[in-house]
Design an enzyme around this catalytic site. Structure first.
Site, PDB file in Angstrom:
ATOM      1  N   THR A  10     -10.003 -24.986 -28.392  1.00  0.00           N
ATOM      2  CA  THR A  10      -9.326 -26.236 -28.751  1.00  0.00           C
ATOM      3  C   THR A  10      -8.124 -26.352 -27.825  1.00  0.00           C
ATOM      4  OG1 THR A  10     -10.058 -26.201 -31.047  1.00  0.00           O
ATOM      5  CG2 THR A  10      -8.094 -27.502 -30.548  1.00  0.00           C
ATOM      6  N   LYS A  65     -12.039 -33.487 -31.434  1.00  0.00           N
ATOM      7  CA  LYS A  65     -11.470 -32.392 -32.237  1.00  0.00           C
ATOM      8  C   LYS A  65     -10.093 -32.785 -32.771  1.00  0.00           C
ATOM      9  CE  LYS A  65     -10.921 -28.310 -34.079  1.00  0.00           C
ATOM     10  NZ  LYS A  65     -11.058 -27.025 -33.393  1.00  0.00           N
ATOM     11  N   LYS A 105      -0.538 -25.421 -33.428  1.00  0.00           N
ATOM     12  CA  LYS A 105      -0.899 -25.577 -32.013  1.00  0.00           C
ATOM     13  C   LYS A 105      -1.766 -26.815 -31.837  1.00  0.00           C
ATOM     14  CE  LYS A 105      -4.438 -23.845 -30.143  1.00  0.00           C
ATOM     15  NZ  LYS A 105      -5.811 -24.258 -29.713  1.00  0.00           N
TER      16      LYS A 105
END
Length: 300
Positions: A110, A185, A253
């Site tokens: 990711t 995502k 994050k």
């Protein structure tokens, strides 16, 4: 490899593949590739983890990403962030330096849409292909081979990779050009952030009201409030259990990537920005490695 839902594998011609990064996601993902009959060589920054994987799955391990990628048809990768990704892809010991012409690099990290586009452009210069392919489903999805994979890149490269990637997936979908997988995502994480905060507030409210919240979740989980988070995290939230799952540090994050992208594209994300700060509170409470459902800790 721990699994509560044994995976069955489609009949797919064996391919020569590498897997870079053997964390809680990469270790079982690479394992599924080996169990599906593919020839797998792995690399991990910690060599002991790579040796352990090779011992468990009867595969091979390499000392550098370049060595792992050498001569392979497909190179899969799942590391921590943009910088980690560049470190295993670029440079004299990076995967791109070892890959043969026409090989495909599939990145399950990711990361930002920018780094996906950057590496896709570099791959094209070198006669390689790059697919950004972040995943959803968490550690359990990786262990059970039931990840949802969101892809960006060229259609031909995607079609070549998909049958192999289904070894650890239940859905492997192309959503557009390079960067599209990472953007999808981000949509996933935006939705989760809001859902978990709403679920936290509902449970905390019900507990303050004196309700049996396990019973309440059984009831409302059969109606419009139902969600994966409610089904899989609701009762552990009631029980104050958070030592598993997708860590708060990782979610922060990811939400940082989301908020950076929103600044660029002009999207307004008031709830996401607020929940990101709530996760900062959880970190201050000592919950950096707690599951994301620990948002409720702020409300108890």
């Amino acid at each position: 490899m721990a699994s509560t839902n044994p995976k069955t594998y489609d009949s797919v011609p064996a391919r020569s593949v590498a897997f870079l990064g053997l964390g809680v996601m990469g270790f079982p993902m690479a394992g599924h590739l080996a169990l599906a009959g593919h020839d797998v060589c792995v690399y991990n920054r910690s060599a002991a983890k790579a040796q352990a994987w090779a011992g468990e799955f009867k595969g091979r391990h390499a000392a550098t990403p370049r060595e792992a990628a050498a001569g392979r048809d497909i190179v899969f990768c799942c590391v921590g962030n943009d910088d980690d990704l560049r470190s295993v892809v670029l440079g004299p010991d990076g995967a791109f330096a070892g890959m043969k012409k026409g090989a495909i690099f599939v990145d399950h990290t990711t990361a930002s849409a920018d780094v996906a586009r950057e590496l896709a452009a570099k791959a094209t210069e070198l006669g390689l292909h790059f697919v950004d392919a972040p995943v959803s489903g968490g550690q359990a999805g990786a262990q059970n081979g039931l990840l949802t994979v969101m892809c960006g890149g060229e259609a031909a490269a995607f079609e070549a990779v998909r049958p192999v990637g289904m070894a650890f997936s239940r859905a492997f979908t192309l959503l557009g050009a390079s960067g599209s997988g990472q953007l999808a995502k981000m949509c996933n994480q935006i939705a989760i952030a809001g859902l978990v905060q709403g679920l936290s507030e509902a449970i905390a409210f019900g507990m303050k009201a004196g309700l049996d919240m396990a019973q309440v979740l059984d009831v409302i989980g059969k109606g419009a409030a139902q969600s994966w988070q409610m089904d899989n995290r609701g009762k552990t939230m009631i029980e104050d259990k958070f030592d598993f799952g997708f860590a708060v540090d990782w979610m922060r994050k990811d939400l940082g990537l989301v908020l950076d992208e929103a600044k660029r594209n002009g999207a307004r994300l008031p709830v996401t920005a607020l929940v990101d700060q709530f996760y900062a509170d959880v970190q201050q409470m000592g919950g950096r490695r707690w599951d994301t459902s620990s948002l409720i800790k702020r409300l108890k």
